[in-house]
Design an enzyme around this catalytic site. Structure first.
Site, PDB file in Angstrom:
ATOM      1  N   GLU A 143      -4.781  -2.997   5.444  1.00  0.00           N
ATOM      2  CA  GLU A 143      -5.817  -2.427   4.585  1.00  0.00           C
ATOM      3  C   GLU A 143      -5.480  -2.549   3.101  1.00  0.00           C
ATOM      4  O   GLU A 143      -6.361  -2.661   2.251  1.00  0.00           O
ATOM      5  CB  GLU A 143      -6.064  -0.957   4.949  1.00  0.00           C
ATOM      6  CG  GLU A 143      -5.103   0.054   4.371  1.00  0.00           C
ATOM      7  CD  GLU A 143      -3.700   0.000   4.969  1.00  0.00           C
ATOM      8  OE1 GLU A 143      -2.750   0.453   4.310  1.00  0.00           O
ATOM      9  OE2 GLU A 143      -3.568  -0.494   6.103  1.00  0.00           O
ATOM     10  N   ASP A 144      -4.182  -2.539   2.770  1.00  0.00           N
ATOM     11  CA  ASP A 144      -3.785  -2.627   1.369  1.00  0.00           C
ATOM     12  C   ASP A 144      -4.208  -3.957   0.753  1.00  0.00           C
ATOM     13  O   ASP A 144      -4.669  -4.005  -0.397  1.00  0.00           O
ATOM     14  CB  ASP A 144      -2.282  -2.394   1.207  1.00  0.00           C
ATOM     15  CG  ASP A 144      -1.442  -3.274   2.130  1.00  0.00           C
ATOM     16  OD1 ASP A 144      -2.011  -3.989   2.987  1.00  0.00           O
ATOM     17  OD2 ASP A 144      -0.200  -3.234   2.009  1.00  0.00           O
ATOM     18  N   TYR A 145      -4.063  -5.034   1.527  1.00  0.00           N
ATOM     19  CA  TYR A 145      -4.471  -6.354   1.028  1.00  0.00           C
ATOM     20  C   TYR A 145      -5.971  -6.397   0.769  1.00  0.00           C
ATOM     21  O   TYR A 145      -6.429  -6.874  -0.283  1.00  0.00           O
ATOM     22  CB  TYR A 145      -4.086  -7.446   2.024  1.00  0.00           C
ATOM     23  CG  TYR A 145      -4.708  -8.786   1.714  1.00  0.00           C
ATOM     24  CD1 TYR A 145      -4.152  -9.630   0.763  1.00  0.00           C
ATOM     25  CD2 TYR A 145      -5.878  -9.194   2.359  1.00  0.00           C
ATOM     26  CE1 TYR A 145      -4.740 -10.851   0.459  1.00  0.00           C
ATOM     27  CE2 TYR A 145      -6.469 -10.411   2.066  1.00  0.00           C
ATOM     28  CZ  TYR A 145      -5.893 -11.239   1.119  1.00  0.00           C
ATOM     29  OH  TYR A 145      -6.484 -12.439   0.818  1.00  0.00           O
TER      30      TYR A 145
ATOM     31  N   GLY B 150       0.772  -1.224   0.000  1.00  0.00           N
ATOM     32  CA  GLY B 150       0.000   0.000   0.000  1.00  0.00           C
ATOM     33  C   GLY B 150       0.803   1.273   0.000  1.00  0.00           C
ATOM     34  O   GLY B 150       0.240   2.359   0.167  1.00  0.00           O
TER      35      GLY B 150
END
Length: 319
Positions: free
Chosen positions: A236-238, A211
């Site tokens: 959160e990026d995943y 991210g």
């Protein structure tokens, strides 16, 4: 044949397979980099004036020696239509003064400062970015960490990869040249082990995204509930990448790297970072399995030397 010897031979074969997979990943990554990351700047996919507007979300916390120089590179981007949304959680954060200084230096750049964040979940980065996300006026959002340094044409490169069927464009993480052993260690890691796993995962269809620099379609994120929907996750990026992929969108990798240039670095910080990266192995398969692959050659040599038949050892010569 004794059960123990049979088991060790099985482990030796398993180690050999892992070793071959490792080198296949290595070869795959080299070929991809040569074909994709070494393009001439003149090779553009869209007319410059027709590139879509981009809202840059910049999460900031604290100040390091390189912050102002890193941040300034975003104010000098050569791009027809973009805005910079600077997000700082605390009013007393020294990053506020850095932002105000740049806002005063570049009055003609469309940039705004958001202070205070919005508590919507357990993820502090999402909490910090929420006011900026809600105020974004363009349909492409670029979430880019504070330690990233860019070139004038970096955003153009990202936008050129955002073709009709692509929903997310990400940059291969790398590290800028800096002084000291810790800096060299980071550069070696992000120049060898990490990109081999990162690139080969993406080439084979595994959605592996960091991210630190991601350009995404805002309408697709809104379909998934908006940025607030990912505040319940630390990684959160995943989950943002997964939400985009689940809606049928493809990913693309920029031809320029996501250049990390933090002014604060040490061996301890690097170790902590690696621990965080592998803390959730189910979320990032390439990171979790990389250590097994990386050390498989050593284990294969040990097992072959100790347990394979003498005839095979004489044939191999080096064992």
């Amino acid at each position: 044949m004794a059960p123990l010897e049979l088991a060790m031979q099985g482990l030796a074969v398993f180690g050999l397979v892992l070793f071959l997979v490792l080198w296949l990943m290595h070869l795959m990554s080299i070929i991809y980099v040569r074909l994709h990351l070494h393009k001439k700047r003149s090779e553009v996919k869209q007319p410059f004036a027709q590139l879509a507007g981009v809202s840059l979300l910049k999460p900031l916390k604290g100040v390091d020696p390189n912050l102002i120089s890193n941040l300034e590179t975003f104010f000098t981007l050569d791009y027809p239509k973009y805005e910079i949304l600077l997000c700082v959680q605390d009013q007393d954060d020294p990053a506020v003064d850095v932002c105000k200084k740049l806002l005063g230096k570049y009055p003609n750049v469309d940039a705004r400062l958001f202070i205070g964040g919005k508590k919507v979940g357990i993820n502090p980065k999402i909490n910090n970015l929420m006011p900026g996300y809600e105020g974004a006026k363009y349909q492409l959002v670029w979430i880019c960490d504070s330690g990233i340094r860019v070139k004038p044409d970096t955003l153009t490169d990202l936008a050129n990869q955002m073709t009709e069927k692509v929903g997310l464009v990400h940059g291969l993480p790398y590290v800028a040249d800096r002084q000291g052993f810790a800096a060299t260690l980071e550069q070696v890691y992000f120049g060898t082990s990490h990109p081999r796993s990162y690139i080969s995962a993406n080439v084979t269809g595994i959605k592996c995204v960091t991210g630190m620099s991601c350009l995404m379609r805002k309408d697709v994120l809104d379909q998934a509930g908006g940025l607030i929907a990912f505040a319940q996750y630390i990684a959160e990026d995943y989950f943002m990448a997964k939400a985009i992929a689940d809606r049928g969108w493809k990913f693309s990798m920029a031809t320029q790297v996501a250049l990390q240039n933090s002014g604060s670095y040490s061996i301890g910080q690097f170790q902590s970072r690696m621990i965080r990266t592998t803390a959730c192995p189910g979320l990032k398969p390439s990171s979790a399995h990389n250590n097994v692959l990386h050390h498989s050659f050593i284990w294969m040599m040990i097992i072959l030397r100790g347990y394979l038949p003498r005839r095979f050892r004489r044939f191999s010569g080096c064992l």
